[in-house]
Design an enzyme around this catalytic site. Structure first.
Site, PDB file in Angstrom:
ATOM      1  N   GLY A 231     -19.661 -12.074  -0.827  1.00  0.00           N
ATOM      2  CA  GLY A 231     -18.300 -12.497  -1.113  1.00  0.00           C
ATOM      3  C   GLY A 231     -18.212 -14.004  -1.235  1.00  0.00           C
ATOM      4  N   GLU A 253     -24.590 -13.529   0.921  1.00  0.00           N
ATOM      5  CA  GLU A 253     -24.742 -13.797  -0.510  1.00  0.00           C
ATOM      6  C   GLU A 253     -23.371 -14.229  -0.984  1.00  0.00           C
ATOM      7  OE1 GLU A 253     -24.582 -14.206  -3.987  1.00  0.00           O
ATOM      8  OE2 GLU A 253     -24.435 -12.031  -4.234  1.00  0.00           O
ATOM      9  N   GLU A 381     -16.353 -23.205  -8.237  1.00  0.00           N
ATOM     10  CA  GLU A 381     -16.627 -21.872  -8.763  1.00  0.00           C
ATOM     11  C   GLU A 381     -15.338 -21.339  -9.376  1.00  0.00           C
ATOM     12  OE1 GLU A 381     -18.729 -17.742  -7.340  1.00  0.00           O
ATOM     13  OE2 GLU A 381     -17.374 -18.733  -5.926  1.00  0.00           O
ATOM     14  N   PHE A 383     -14.907 -18.153 -11.234  1.00  0.00           N
ATOM     15  CA  PHE A 383     -14.785 -16.702 -11.108  1.00  0.00           C
ATOM     16  C   PHE A 383     -13.802 -16.144 -12.132  1.00  0.00           C
ATOM     17  CE2 PHE A 383     -15.502 -12.870  -8.455  1.00  0.00           C
ATOM     18  CZ  PHE A 383     -16.857 -13.082  -8.217  1.00  0.00           C
TER      19      PHE A 383
END
Length: 487
Positions: A231, A253, A381, A383
């Site tokens: 996550g 991760e 990030e 996403f």
């Protein structure tokens, strides 16, 4: 036979009876249409408490069984994933908003292969004979940790759960799985149903969809010595902090801001195609996504223009209703988070070459050119289906840009000179490197994981990583007679 459509099974799932959830039920919603797919029982921390207690009891018998029995269950599960691929993939498409090829991959190349690899892992050597200065047999052996907690995300719900569930079970552990509540059926119920049909003894696998409080209870429970979490980095840090209070192992991760480096000798058409896939696959909702396109200045403008053409030509829509290149984002919150990065970056000076618009949960593939280094699209990030393009002048600058991030998950380098690509990769810390490919790659046989803010190393995949992840080493000595001691 169907896995999920039988009326008695569906009633048990959606009423919450199957997971014995004490919490209220909630709607499983199809992001592409907003339609309700069914009702799912929501677990509570009290449910988690009971599940762990049951799992701890069931694990002892499971670990004591011959390894061939555990392997047989894993092989049967693999065959069930293959036999029911169409049914399972349909759920992934509808509940996770995934395109059918990616849903098929998660089922056959993902879940099934994870089970086959885990079945072989059950028979792998699990110890070694050690030298000793004493007159005795000395050896180390690996023992199952007991109960493994698995917390899995929405974006690849099947494979990102199974890469921990399968090896943990094969090695004699019980598993408590908490899937993301948005993908509780395809990332949780389906897995539990397959293993039930495969003959896994009752109590060895528990599936509890629920909110963050259920995950927190799982991390805090002292009877769960190992947590496998996939996550966000923010959530991963919170889990690591809480787990440290219990001195338990965590396999994290987490997020990424992965660079795709395009050298001036790369085939430009192929490079753009690879870059488009790396950024737009699954609407960019992939931790390994090509988040920053670092392109040699001599070809950066042409690259951005071609990438924008690919983005403008990509059809976006319901993946269950027709041939599209991108499906929906998972929910409004995720879409707005990505859109705010785009709009802020344009305000900072990035040029919007394509996209930047949305309808419902469908976000157009977006290309940002001439991205300043202080733009959010460069630093964070995203996403979402966004491709920021940043030019570089020479290899030293490419290295500086690629390493200018707290993340370290994946790296792609596109060049006709493979030796140059390998030499460049040696200078950039990252968990995964792909020469002449984009950044989104994974297989059941490989050690997978990132460094820095992307996680704590390779914790999934391959026999060595899985043995390290889901067993404890135990030193054993054996003497023929009790020795004499000077007491």
């Amino acid at each position: 036979m169907t896995l999920l459509d039988a009326s008695d099974w569906q009633e048990r799932i959606f009423s919450g009876e199957w997971i014995k959830a004490a919490g209220e039920s909630y709607d499983s919603v199809e992001p592409a249409t907003g339609k309700t797919l069914g009702r799912v029982g929501s677990a509570t921390p009290a449910d988690l408490e009971r599940a762990v207690e049951h799992a701890a009891r069931a694990q002892r018998d499971w670990a004591a069984r011959p390894y061939v029995e555990r392997a047989q269950v894993l092989r049967r599960a693999a065959r069930l994933f293959e036999e029911h691929q169409s049914e399972i993939a349909e759920w992934i498409v509808r509940e996770a908003g995934t395109l059918r090829p990616f849903a098929d991959f998660q089922t056959s190349n993902g879940a099934a292969e994870e089970c086959y690899e885990a079945a072989a892992l059950a028979a792998a050597p699990y110890g070694e004979v050690l030298r000793s200065v004493e007159d005795r047999l000395s050896f180390a052996r690996r023992r199952p940790v007991g109960v493994v907690g698995v917390i899995s995300p929405f974006n690849a719900p099947m494979v990102l759960a199974m890469r921990a569930v399968a090896p943990a079970l094969a090695l004699g552990n019980a598993v408590v799985l908490k899937p993301d509540p948005r993908t509780a059926v395809c990332g949780g119920v389906t897995i539990a149903r397959v293993f039930e049909e495969a003959g896994l003894p009752a109590g060895v696998l528990h599936m509890l969809p629920g909110s963050a409080d259920v995950g927190a209870a799982l991390v805090d429970d002292p009877r769960v010595p190992v947590i496998a979490f996939t996550g966000s980095t923010r959530a991963g840090k919170a889990i690591a902090t809480a787990a440290a209070q219990r001195l338990k192992r965590v396999h994290l991760e987490l997020g990424g801001n992965s660079a795709l480096i395009v050298l001036d000798d790369a085939d430009l058409e192929k490079a753009v195609s690879a870059g488009a896939f790396g950024s737009f696959h699954h609407a960019g909702q992939v931790c390994m996504a090509s988040s920053r396109h670092l392109v040699h200045a001599s070809v950066a403008d042409a690259y951005a223009e071609l990438l924008a053409q690919h983005a403008n030509a990509a059809p976006v829509g319901d993946p269950a209703g027709g041939k599209v290149a991108l499906g929906p984002m998972i929910d409004e919150r995720q879409l707005q988070a990505a859109h705010s990065i785009v709009t802020d970056s344009v305000a900072t000076g990035a040029r919007l070459a394509a996209g930047g618009t949305y309808e419902g949960l469908f976000y157009r593939p977006t290309v940002l050119a001439d991205v300043p280094l202080d733009a959010r699209a460069y630093a964070e990030e995203i996403f979402g289906p966004v491709a920021p393009v940043v030019p570089f002048q020479d290899l030293d600058e490419a290295v500086r840009l690629a390493t200018d991030t707290e993340y370290g998950l994946s790296l792609g380098i596109l060049t006709r000179d493979v030796a140059k690509g390998l030499a460049l990769a040696d200078r950039i810390p990252t968990g995964l490197v792909h020469i002449n490919d984009q950044t989104v790659n994974d297989e059941a046989t490989v050690p997978f994981g990132g460094v820095g803010e992307s996680g704590n190393g390779s914790r999934h995949g391959g026999s060595v990583a899985n043995l390290e992840a889901f067993t404890e080493q135990q030193w054993v000595t054996v003497r023929g007679e009790i020795p004499d001691y000077p007491f």
